[in-house]
Design a protein around this motif. Sequence first.
Motif, PDB file in Angstrom:
ATOM      1  N   VAL A 149       1.093  -1.504   0.717  1.00  0.00           N
ATOM      2  CA  VAL A 149      -0.156   0.055   0.083  1.00  0.00           C
ATOM      3  C   VAL A 149       1.274   1.073  -0.091  1.00  0.00           C
ATOM      4  CG1 VAL A 149      -0.672   0.095   2.499  1.00  0.00           C
ATOM      5  CG2 VAL A 149      -2.405   1.181   0.984  1.00  0.00           C
ATOM      6  N   ALA A 150       1.670   1.181   0.418  1.00  0.00           N
ATOM      7  CA  ALA A 150       2.659   2.485   0.204  1.00  0.00           C
ATOM      8  C   ALA A 150       3.412   2.536  -0.498  1.00  0.00           C
ATOM      9  CB  ALA A 150       4.077   2.009   1.890  1.00  0.00           C
ATOM     10  N   GLU A 169       8.049  -5.201  -8.425  1.00  0.00           N
ATOM     11  CA  GLU A 169       7.075  -5.875  -7.018  1.00  0.00           C
ATOM     12  C   GLU A 169       8.159  -7.573  -7.500  1.00  0.00           C
ATOM     13  OE1 GLU A 169       5.358  -5.317  -4.903  1.00  0.00           O
ATOM     14  OE2 GLU A 169       5.404  -7.759  -4.836  1.00  0.00           O
ATOM     15  N   LYS A 170       7.685  -7.725  -5.997  1.00  0.00           N
ATOM     16  CA  LYS A 170       8.954  -9.243  -5.702  1.00  0.00           C
ATOM     17  C   LYS A 170       8.295 -10.125  -6.002  1.00  0.00           C
ATOM     18  CE  LYS A 170      10.281 -10.514  -2.000  1.00  0.00           C
ATOM     19  NZ  LYS A 170      11.023 -10.921  -1.014  1.00  0.00           N
ATOM     20  N   MET A 177       0.831  -6.792   1.984  1.00  0.00           N
ATOM     21  CA  MET A 177      -0.080  -7.839   3.059  1.00  0.00           C
ATOM     22  C   MET A 177      -2.143  -7.040   3.421  1.00  0.00           C
ATOM     23  SD  MET A 177       1.436  -9.568   4.760  1.00  0.00           S
ATOM     24  CE  MET A 177       3.537 -10.268   5.707  1.00  0.00           C
ATOM     25  N   THR A 184     -10.222  -3.577   8.249  1.00  0.00           N
ATOM     26  CA  THR A 184      -8.917  -2.796   8.896  1.00  0.00           C
ATOM     27  C   THR A 184      -9.315  -2.134   9.652  1.00  0.00           C
ATOM     28  OG1 THR A 184      -8.756  -1.012   6.991  1.00  0.00           O
ATOM     29  CG2 THR A 184      -8.522  -2.989   6.389  1.00  0.00           C
ATOM     30  N   PHE A 185      -8.382  -2.240  10.908  1.00  0.00           N
ATOM     31  CA  PHE A 185      -9.258  -1.564  12.122  1.00  0.00           C
ATOM     32  C   PHE A 185      -9.085   0.123  11.648  1.00  0.00           C
ATOM     33  CE2 PHE A 185      -4.847  -2.244  12.829  1.00  0.00           C
ATOM     34  CZ  PHE A 185      -3.669  -1.008  13.327  1.00  0.00           C
ATOM     35  N   SER A 330       9.323  -1.448   0.412  1.00  0.00           N
ATOM     36  CA  SER A 330       9.507  -3.218   0.188  1.00  0.00           C
ATOM     37  C   SER A 330       9.385  -3.847   1.300  1.00  0.00           C
ATOM     38  CB  SER A 330      11.107  -3.977   0.286  1.00  0.00           C
ATOM     39  OG  SER A 330      11.571  -3.022   1.102  1.00  0.00           O
ATOM     40  N   TYR A 332       7.402  -5.427   5.461  1.00  0.00           N
ATOM     41  CA  TYR A 332       8.077  -6.305   6.511  1.00  0.00           C
ATOM     42  C   TYR A 332       8.162  -7.633   6.258  1.00  0.00           C
ATOM     43  CZ  TYR A 332       2.999  -5.888   7.492  1.00  0.00           C
ATOM     44  OH  TYR A 332       2.294  -6.822   7.805  1.00  0.00           O
ATOM     45  N   LYS A 411      -9.768  -6.404  16.485  1.00  0.00           N
ATOM     46  CA  LYS A 411     -10.157  -6.588  14.950  1.00  0.00           C
ATOM     47  C   LYS A 411     -10.607  -7.386  14.929  1.00  0.00           C
ATOM     48  CE  LYS A 411      -7.815  -6.694  11.472  1.00  0.00           C
ATOM     49  NZ  LYS A 411      -7.586  -6.389  10.556  1.00  0.00           N
ATOM     50  N   ASP A 500      15.265 -10.704   2.477  1.00  0.00           N
ATOM     51  CA  ASP A 500      16.392  -9.659   2.139  1.00  0.00           C
ATOM     52  C   ASP A 500      16.413  -8.313   2.276  1.00  0.00           C
ATOM     53  OD1 ASP A 500      13.216  -9.043   0.294  1.00  0.00           O
ATOM     54  OD2 ASP A 500      14.232  -9.513  -1.020  1.00  0.00           O
ATOM     55  N   ALA A 540       6.318   0.102   6.071  1.00  0.00           N
ATOM     56  CA  ALA A 540       6.662  -0.850   7.058  1.00  0.00           C
ATOM     57  C   ALA A 540       8.546  -1.296   7.151  1.00  0.00           C
ATOM     58  CB  ALA A 540       6.109  -1.521   7.472  1.00  0.00           C
ATOM     59  N   LYS A 545       4.912  -0.065  11.251  1.00  0.00           N
ATOM     60  CA  LYS A 545       3.508   0.331  10.641  1.00  0.00           C
ATOM     61  C   LYS A 545       2.654   0.142  10.383  1.00  0.00           C
ATOM     62  CE  LYS A 545       6.070   4.005   9.687  1.00  0.00           C
ATOM     63  NZ  LYS A 545       7.695   3.292   9.658  1.00  0.00           N
ATOM     64  N   ASP A 546       1.316   0.882  10.611  1.00  0.00           N
ATOM     65  CA  ASP A 546      -0.106   0.135  10.526  1.00  0.00           C
ATOM     66  C   ASP A 546       0.056   1.222   8.738  1.00  0.00           C
ATOM     67  OD1 ASP A 546      -0.806   2.805  10.704  1.00  0.00           O
ATOM     68  OD2 ASP A 546      -2.104   2.274  12.036  1.00  0.00           O
ATOM     69  N   ILE A 547      -1.261   0.858   8.239  1.00  0.00           N
ATOM     70  CA  ILE A 547      -1.605   1.539   6.938  1.00  0.00           C
ATOM     71  C   ILE A 547      -1.868   2.609   6.886  1.00  0.00           C
ATOM     72  CG2 ILE A 547      -3.401   1.229   4.710  1.00  0.00           C
ATOM     73  CD1 ILE A 547      -4.131  -1.632   6.200  1.00  0.00           C
TER      74      ILE A 547
HETATM   75  C1  LIG Z   1      -2.940 -10.018  10.756  1.00  0.00           C
HETATM   76  C2  LIG Z   1      -2.729  -8.468  10.089  1.00  0.00           C
HETATM   77  C3  LIG Z   1      -3.307  -7.808  10.251  1.00  0.00           C
HETATM   78  C4  LIG Z   1      -3.133  -6.751   9.754  1.00  0.00           C
HETATM   79  N1  LIG Z   1      -4.430  -5.408  10.353  1.00  0.00           N
HETATM   80  C5  LIG Z   1      -4.221  -4.452  10.189  1.00  0.00           C
HETATM   81  C6  LIG Z   1      -5.052  -3.427   9.741  1.00  0.00           C
HETATM   82  O1  LIG Z   1      -6.136  -3.573  10.209  1.00  0.00           O
HETATM   83  N2  LIG Z   1      -4.909  -1.890   9.732  1.00  0.00           N
HETATM   84  C7  LIG Z   1      -4.323  -1.646   9.609  1.00  0.00           C
HETATM   85  O2  LIG Z   1      -3.938  -0.343   9.272  1.00  0.00           O
HETATM   86  N3  LIG Z   1      -2.676  -2.224   9.593  1.00  0.00           N
HETATM   87  C8  LIG Z   1      -2.832  -3.759   9.820  1.00  0.00           C
HETATM   88  N4  LIG Z   1      -1.520  -4.433   9.311  1.00  0.00           N
HETATM   89  C9  LIG Z   1      -0.600  -3.298   8.889  1.00  0.00           C
HETATM   90  C10 LIG Z   1      -0.814  -3.807   7.544  1.00  0.00           C
HETATM   91  O3  LIG Z   1      -0.418  -4.563   6.907  1.00  0.00           O
HETATM   92  C11 LIG Z   1       0.507  -2.527   7.280  1.00  0.00           C
HETATM   93  O4  LIG Z   1       0.427  -1.535   7.448  1.00  0.00           O
HETATM   94  C12 LIG Z   1       0.899  -2.632   5.791  1.00  0.00           C
HETATM   95  O5  LIG Z   1       0.855  -4.171   5.307  1.00  0.00           O
HETATM   96  C13 LIG Z   1       1.968  -1.470   5.379  1.00  0.00           C
HETATM   97  O6  LIG Z   1       2.644  -1.883   4.074  1.00  0.00           O
HETATM   98  P1  LIG Z   1       3.771  -1.387   3.271  1.00  0.00           P
HETATM   99  O7  LIG Z   1       3.200  -1.221   2.027  1.00  0.00           O
HETATM  100  O8  LIG Z   1       4.835  -0.680   3.978  1.00  0.00           O
HETATM  101  O9  LIG Z   1       4.381  -2.980   3.410  1.00  0.00           O
HETATM  102  P2  LIG Z   1       3.953  -4.713   2.840  1.00  0.00           P
HETATM  103  O10 LIG Z   1       2.652  -4.861   2.800  1.00  0.00           O
HETATM  104  O11 LIG Z   1       4.357  -5.561   3.578  1.00  0.00           O
HETATM  105  O12 LIG Z   1       4.595  -4.219   1.039  1.00  0.00           O
HETATM  106  C14 LIG Z   1       4.938  -4.556   0.515  1.00  0.00           C
HETATM  107  C15 LIG Z   1       5.340  -4.994  -0.925  1.00  0.00           C
HETATM  108  O13 LIG Z   1       6.764  -5.123  -0.863  1.00  0.00           O
HETATM  109  C16 LIG Z   1       6.831  -5.994  -2.127  1.00  0.00           C
HETATM  110  N5  LIG Z   1       8.725  -6.470  -1.412  1.00  0.00           N
HETATM  111  C17 LIG Z   1       9.705  -6.704  -0.857  1.00  0.00           C
HETATM  112  N6  LIG Z   1      10.312  -6.978  -0.925  1.00  0.00           N
HETATM  113  C18 LIG Z   1      10.462  -6.795  -2.237  1.00  0.00           C
HETATM  114  C19 LIG Z   1      11.529  -6.239  -2.551  1.00  0.00           C
HETATM  115  N7  LIG Z   1      12.854  -6.772  -2.361  1.00  0.00           N
HETATM  116  N8  LIG Z   1      12.064  -5.574  -4.078  1.00  0.00           N
HETATM  117  C20 LIG Z   1      10.178  -5.631  -4.948  1.00  0.00           C
HETATM  118  N9  LIG Z   1       9.225  -5.707  -3.681  1.00  0.00           N
HETATM  119  C21 LIG Z   1       9.615  -5.707  -2.601  1.00  0.00           C
HETATM  120  C22 LIG Z   1       6.412  -7.050  -1.007  1.00  0.00           C
HETATM  121  O14 LIG Z   1       6.503  -8.169  -2.005  1.00  0.00           O
HETATM  122  C23 LIG Z   1       5.085  -6.218  -0.971  1.00  0.00           C
HETATM  123  O15 LIG Z   1       3.579  -6.189  -1.992  1.00  0.00           O
HETATM  124  C24 LIG Z   1      -2.026  -6.361  10.100  1.00  0.00           C
HETATM  125  C25 LIG Z   1      -0.616  -6.609   9.733  1.00  0.00           C
HETATM  126  C26 LIG Z   1      -0.682  -8.033   9.973  1.00  0.00           C
HETATM  127  C27 LIG Z   1      -0.123  -8.852   9.385  1.00  0.00           C
END
Ligand SMILES: Cc1cc2nc3c(=O)[nH]c(=O)nc-3n(C[C@H](O)[C@H](O)[C@H](O)COP(=O)(O)OP(=O)(O)OC[C@H]3O[C@@H](n4cnc5c(N)ncnc54)[C@H](O)[C@@H]3O)c2cc1C
Lengths: 653, 145
Positions: A149-150, A169-170, A177, A184-185, A330, A332, A411, A500, A540, A545-547
Amino acid sequence: MRVGVFICHCGNNIAGTVEVAKVAEAARMMPGVAFATTYMYTCSEPGQEEIKEAIKREKLDRVVVAACSPRMHEVTFRRTVEKTGLNRYFFEMANIREHCSWIGEDKELNTNKAIEAIKLAVEKAKQNKPLFPAKFKINKRVLVIGGGVAGMQAALDCADGGLDVVLVEKSPSVGGMMARLDKTFPTVDCSICILGPKMVDVSQHEKINLYAYSEIEEIKGYVGNYQIKIRKKATYVDWSKCTGCGACIEKCPSRNAFDYFNFGVAPARAINIPFPQAIPKKAKIDAQFCRQFIKGKCGVCAKFCPVGAINYEMKDEIVTEDVGAIIVASGYGLIDLDKLPEYGGGRYPDVISGIQYERILNASGPTSGHIERPSDHAEPKTIVFVSCAGSRDKSIGIPYCSNFCCMYIAKQAILTKDHIPDSRSYVFYMDIRSPGKGYDEFTRRAQEEYGVQYIRGRVSRIYPKGKKMIVKGADTLLGTQVEIEADLVVLATAVTATTDARTLAEKLHISYDPHGFYVESHPKLRPVETNTSGVFLAGACQGPKDIPASVGQGSAAAAKVLSIFSKDTLESDPQIARVNTNICVGCRKCIGTCPFGAIEEQQLRDGRIIANVIETVCAGCGICNSTCPCGAIQLQHFTDNQLLAEVNALCLT
Amino acid sequence: MSYLAGKELRIVGFLCNWCSYGGADTAGVGRFKQPTDLRIIRVPCSGRVNPLFVVKALLNGADGVLVSGCHPRDCHYSDGNFYARRRLEMLKRLLPFLGIDERRFHYTWVSASEGARWKNVVTDFTKAIHELGPFHQKEEKTECS
Ligand SMILES: Cc1cc2nc3c(=O)[nH]c(=O)nc-3n(C[C@H](O)[C@H](O)[C@H](O)COP(=O)(O)OP(=O)(O)OC[C@H]3O[C@@H](n4cnc5c(N)ncnc54)[C@H](O)[C@@H]3O)c2cc1C
Ligand code: SF4
Ligand code: SF4
């Protein structure tokens, strides 16, 4: 030479443990110092004015500010000095706060240390030469690494701002995630309903070029001009033909592949599309489970694919893209269940992780949203949630809080009650952390409206008894031992860096903390910048950190990129290596050591071949400087003479 | 200005800007108390540290010299600290031939987030130098002399 020295009180931060008046007095005695004074807050506007006035009044040609770390304010003061017409490299800073007043307890020793720090800076300043930056053109394209999402937010904001975006995207689909979550909360929005449209936007935006199932192979260059090599991993399916119909998946006889998207909740086929809303919605083969690859015969999918997209001979492909800035998003990882043996993690099928439970709750998940436990597919009536499973546990090297588990447990407990009205949920917790807007209200709702039982205390053991899981723990508020017969146990497994993360950081030349999370340039003031100019962070990958926070950072990083791209040219840092053509003997040692390939051979008119530094490529490390046997190549602003002046200021006394 | 006789010894530190200097800043922000002997010279990279700077410092009056860079593989300039490690390890072996106890020189790696580690590095090295006492070159007994 007329050096001016400005000593900052920093309120009480410095003046509390350093006698600043005495320091100024000592500074006035130093050779070359024409003026020295103290000021309450040198970095404030009147403080900076005072410097400018003193430069004019006292005809100063070198300026030393003794204050906080140059990593904090060197840029600020250089600008101040420059405004009076002095070259900005005639400025030096003495760090008498972080390296002195804050760490030493003895006022006399601190005062003396501050004086010596200034002496060192004065001697350095006297050696300083004016330096002038060159201008170079920037390539206004941006690379975003990670399509969670970030990363998607960052990509969309950059693209809407008119930039060409390369999104790598890997995994086979964007979404990260969040695409796996049910709701989502703190609003209980449907996760994919708010994410799905963003994913579609990413795939349809004419400015975004998406490389799914691809990884960063190599990064070369510097801010404004990076050359990126991207490895497009072999999918064994020609995506230009694949329509995502799924005919191949239905017929694939290898039914026990690991389902990465569902965290192994149910098996997948060797050829698969991770989830119905996947973007791009294309199939790929996991070779390690495919019979064609393992046994050398099968070919079922090739036979059934209506468009002939299957290609078992496909190889990884390397493509190159040139960009001017990079946003790293990338994300967590999560600690493996089997790293938590005290909770029966990895040993008992009915002890699962939060993310697995999220998939079970999800209507498009493997159980179509019916809550059933893995062992016998029965509907659980008593569910125990364990928070901090691995988090805040120094013994396994995770001293930090995973940030969002308290919230998602609330949630999931609420959703459980919605799904199974006669169920009972228990939550073992250490503290409830719900500091966001509307968050505390949410965890209270779980308790008050949904009757979720919160038990403050640690779980000591989880073990099976018949069809039940026995959860033993302490209730530290009541001071009693509790034992719950549960049907299902959900562990809020600790958030970790991705596997990684470190390798990627090394390719980007950015730093990571001991846990593998990326380090921002300043924890408060530069939260999405890194120390490598042109590389920004979102989401993250910087820490759990959350969404909402991840999205905010995605937009922030995009704004940073748009801001550096608002100009057509950038100034290069003149603190680079230069070769003295008279001294260089052409031994080529520097060429061999420069990690950036910034040095080339150059033929002079008299035929001599010597070294030449390519200005835009030199990163300014000075490795060549310490390599050159003749001292011919010198790193500007950190020359041998300048550094030895500092050594001598300290030692020859 | 000479250091306060008796209370302090002269310790010079070369710190890379990106990791160790930042680590020392982090230690400061965290108010991790440290001995005051160390004086810090900021360099872009540990790979910029010419071993001769270390020798010069010691021969000109330092009692100890510390070099600290980014952890191997975490160098801001990719390989700078590998060059540093090779050169400084060599230097360490050479010091006794110059009549300098090699314990007067130490190199290590501290990242920008490791404030607590920086405090320990400074505290331990300062202690070690105080145990060795002030450096008078002629009197130093090394394995080679
Ligand atoms: C069980 C659970 C429930 C949750 N519920 C909530 C909720 O209700 N509300 C809320 O606000 N948050 C919730 N979260 C937290 C939420 O998942 C994160 O805040 C959010 O996903 C972070 O987004 P991000 O884009 O930083 O990371 P990610 O979602 O981890 O996305 C990272 C992306 O980068 C890609 N990537 C990784 N490494 C590489 C690389 N080397 N090269 C290319 N691409 C790569 C991955 O494949 C992935 O697609 C929850 C988390 C969990 C575990
Ligand atoms: S190492 Fe020094 S002398 Fe040798 S080529 Fe490079 S600059 Fe010239
Ligand atoms: S300072 Fe020297 S070694 Fe470092 S990048 Fe520049 S030319 Fe290469």
